[in-house]
Design a protein around this motif. Structure first.
Motif, PDB file in Angstrom:
ATOM      1  N   GLU A  95     -12.956   2.327   1.722  1.00 36.54           N
ATOM      2  CA  GLU A  95     -13.854   2.138   2.870  1.00 36.54           C
ATOM      3  C   GLU A  95     -13.576   0.812   3.570  1.00 36.54           C
ATOM      4  O   GLU A  95     -13.556   0.752   4.802  1.00 36.54           O
ATOM      5  CB  GLU A  95     -15.323   2.217   2.439  1.00 36.54           C
ATOM      6  CG  GLU A  95     -15.790   3.625   2.159  1.00 36.54           C
ATOM      7  CD  GLU A  95     -15.567   4.568   3.336  1.00 36.54           C
ATOM      8  OE1 GLU A  95     -15.912   4.221   4.492  1.00 36.54           O
ATOM      9  OE2 GLU A  95     -15.002   5.662   3.103  1.00 36.54           O
ATOM     10  N   ASP A  96     -13.384  -0.251   2.787  1.00 32.84           N
ATOM     11  CA  ASP A  96     -13.074  -1.554   3.381  1.00 32.84           C
ATOM     12  C   ASP A  96     -11.777  -1.494   4.175  1.00 32.84           C
ATOM     13  O   ASP A  96     -11.677  -2.065   5.269  1.00 32.84           O
ATOM     14  CB  ASP A  96     -12.972  -2.633   2.299  1.00 32.84           C
ATOM     15  CG  ASP A  96     -14.317  -3.007   1.705  1.00 32.84           C
ATOM     16  OD1 ASP A  96     -15.362  -2.674   2.313  1.00 32.84           O
ATOM     17  OD2 ASP A  96     -14.320  -3.625   0.621  1.00 32.84           O
ATOM     18  N   LEU A  97     -10.764  -0.815   3.634  1.00 32.47           N
ATOM     19  CA  LEU A  97      -9.485  -0.692   4.332  1.00 32.47           C
ATOM     20  C   LEU A  97      -9.616   0.155   5.590  1.00 32.47           C
ATOM     21  O   LEU A  97      -8.979  -0.122   6.608  1.00 32.47           O
ATOM     22  CB  LEU A  97      -8.416  -0.130   3.394  1.00 32.47           C
ATOM     23  CG  LEU A  97      -7.953  -1.085   2.294  1.00 32.47           C
ATOM     24  CD1 LEU A  97      -7.082  -0.357   1.277  1.00 32.47           C
ATOM     25  CD2 LEU A  97      -7.209  -2.276   2.878  1.00 32.47           C
ATOM     26  N   PHE A 102      -6.906   0.973   8.333  1.00 32.58           N
ATOM     27  CA  PHE A 102      -5.992   1.702   7.459  1.00 32.58           C
ATOM     28  C   PHE A 102      -6.583   3.091   7.215  1.00 32.58           C
ATOM     29  O   PHE A 102      -7.481   3.258   6.400  1.00 32.58           O
ATOM     30  CB  PHE A 102      -5.788   0.955   6.139  1.00 32.58           C
ATOM     31  CG  PHE A 102      -5.071  -0.350   6.298  1.00 32.58           C
ATOM     32  CD1 PHE A 102      -3.695  -0.397   6.227  1.00 32.58           C
ATOM     33  CD2 PHE A 102      -5.768  -1.518   6.546  1.00 32.58           C
ATOM     34  CE1 PHE A 102      -3.021  -1.600   6.389  1.00 32.58           C
ATOM     35  CE2 PHE A 102      -5.114  -2.720   6.704  1.00 32.58           C
ATOM     36  CZ  PHE A 102      -3.737  -2.763   6.631  1.00 32.58           C
ATOM     37  N   GLN A 103      -6.065   4.081   7.917  1.00 29.96           N
ATOM     38  CA  GLN A 103      -6.664   5.408   7.893  1.00 29.96           C
ATOM     39  C   GLN A 103      -6.379   6.204   6.627  1.00 29.96           C
ATOM     40  O   GLN A 103      -7.184   7.022   6.223  1.00 29.96           O
ATOM     41  CB  GLN A 103      -6.215   6.202   9.120  1.00 29.96           C
ATOM     42  CG  GLN A 103      -6.644   5.555  10.415  1.00 29.96           C
ATOM     43  CD  GLN A 103      -8.140   5.276  10.453  1.00 29.96           C
ATOM     44  OE1 GLN A 103      -8.961   6.096  10.091  1.00 29.96           O
ATOM     45  NE2 GLN A 103      -8.508   4.061  10.864  1.00 29.96           N
ATOM     46  N   LEU A 110       3.092   1.888   0.517  1.00 30.84           N
ATOM     47  CA  LEU A 110       3.289   1.061   1.702  1.00 30.84           C
ATOM     48  C   LEU A 110       2.533   1.678   2.873  1.00 30.84           C
ATOM     49  O   LEU A 110       2.932   2.714   3.401  1.00 30.84           O
ATOM     50  CB  LEU A 110       4.780   0.961   2.047  1.00 30.84           C
ATOM     51  CG  LEU A 110       5.681   0.359   0.973  1.00 30.84           C
ATOM     52  CD1 LEU A 110       7.131   0.453   1.401  1.00 30.84           C
ATOM     53  CD2 LEU A 110       5.286  -1.071   0.684  1.00 30.84           C
ATOM     54  N   PRO A 111       1.438   1.054   3.304  1.00 27.53           N
ATOM     55  CA  PRO A 111       0.652   1.656   4.387  1.00 27.53           C
ATOM     56  C   PRO A 111       1.443   1.692   5.698  1.00 27.53           C
ATOM     57  O   PRO A 111       2.039   0.684   6.101  1.00 27.53           O
ATOM     58  CB  PRO A 111      -0.570   0.736   4.507  1.00 27.53           C
ATOM     59  CG  PRO A 111      -0.201  -0.521   3.812  1.00 27.53           C
ATOM     60  CD  PRO A 111       0.857  -0.194   2.819  1.00 27.53           C
TER      61      PRO A 111
END
Length: 185
Positions: A95-97, A102-103, A110-111
């Motif tokens: 949730e924080d990401l 960051f979907q 590796l995002p």
């Protein structure tokens, strides 16, 4: 029942790492990845431009097997020991990401919001990698080694500078995660 591949538990991987460290200690060697980068730069001729790279890199050839082992080990892990399941992140972290943009947090190591070619080849992407690389390179040199060298070898040898360096690494990681990363994204 379907066999699901999982990371090795600490009680398997920990003793394996300890065994490697004991062997290195027995043969009078130390472990660290940043020293390999220095060796590669010396092989490439960096000694012509900086005294730091003027050393007998041939005496460190054995350490290049660490790089080769990391590459081969990574390949084996991804190709044969991985089930392709998403990374098991804490739901609060996901949730924080997502709040930071960051979907697909946890879907890949590796995002793509940072590492996809379309994002890397932007001014922001290039600056993140350039500044991050400079800071890691400076920090590694200033600390006298990298996280693997200090956290694995240095702490195993009860070296106070390694303990201080590892504490610094963790503080830096916390600062980056909680204060700098939200500013970047």
């Amino acid at each position: 029942m379907e066999y699901i591949l999982k990371p090795w538990p600490w009680y398997v991987s920990g003793p394996l790492i300890a065994t490697i460290l004991l062997l290195l200690l027995y043969f009078g060697k130390t472990f660290g990845m940043s020293s390999n980068l220095r060796t590669f730069c010396s092989i490439g001729g960096a000694g012509k431009y900086a005294d730091f790279f003027k050393f007998d890199w041939r005496s460190q050839k054995w350490n290049l097997t660490v790089v080769l082992g990391a590459v081969i080990g990574g390949f084996i892990a991804v190709q044969f020991l991985s089930n392709g399941a998403p990374i098991d992140l804490n739901p609060e972290t996901v949730e924080d990401l997502k709040k930071l943009g960051f979907q697909n947090a946890g879907e890949s190591i590796l995002p793509p919001e940072i590492y996809s070619w379309e994002n890397v080849l932007t001014l922001k992407g290039m600056l993140i990698l350039l500044i991050g690389g400079l800071l890691v390179g400076f920090g590694t040199r200033y600390a006298g080694g990298c996280t693997s060298g200090h956290a694995i070898t240095g702490l195993s040898n009860l070296q106070l500078p390694s303990l201080i360096a590892v504490i610094g690494f963790f503080i830096g990681g916390l600062l980056m995660t909680h204060f700098i990363l939200p500013l970047i994204f």
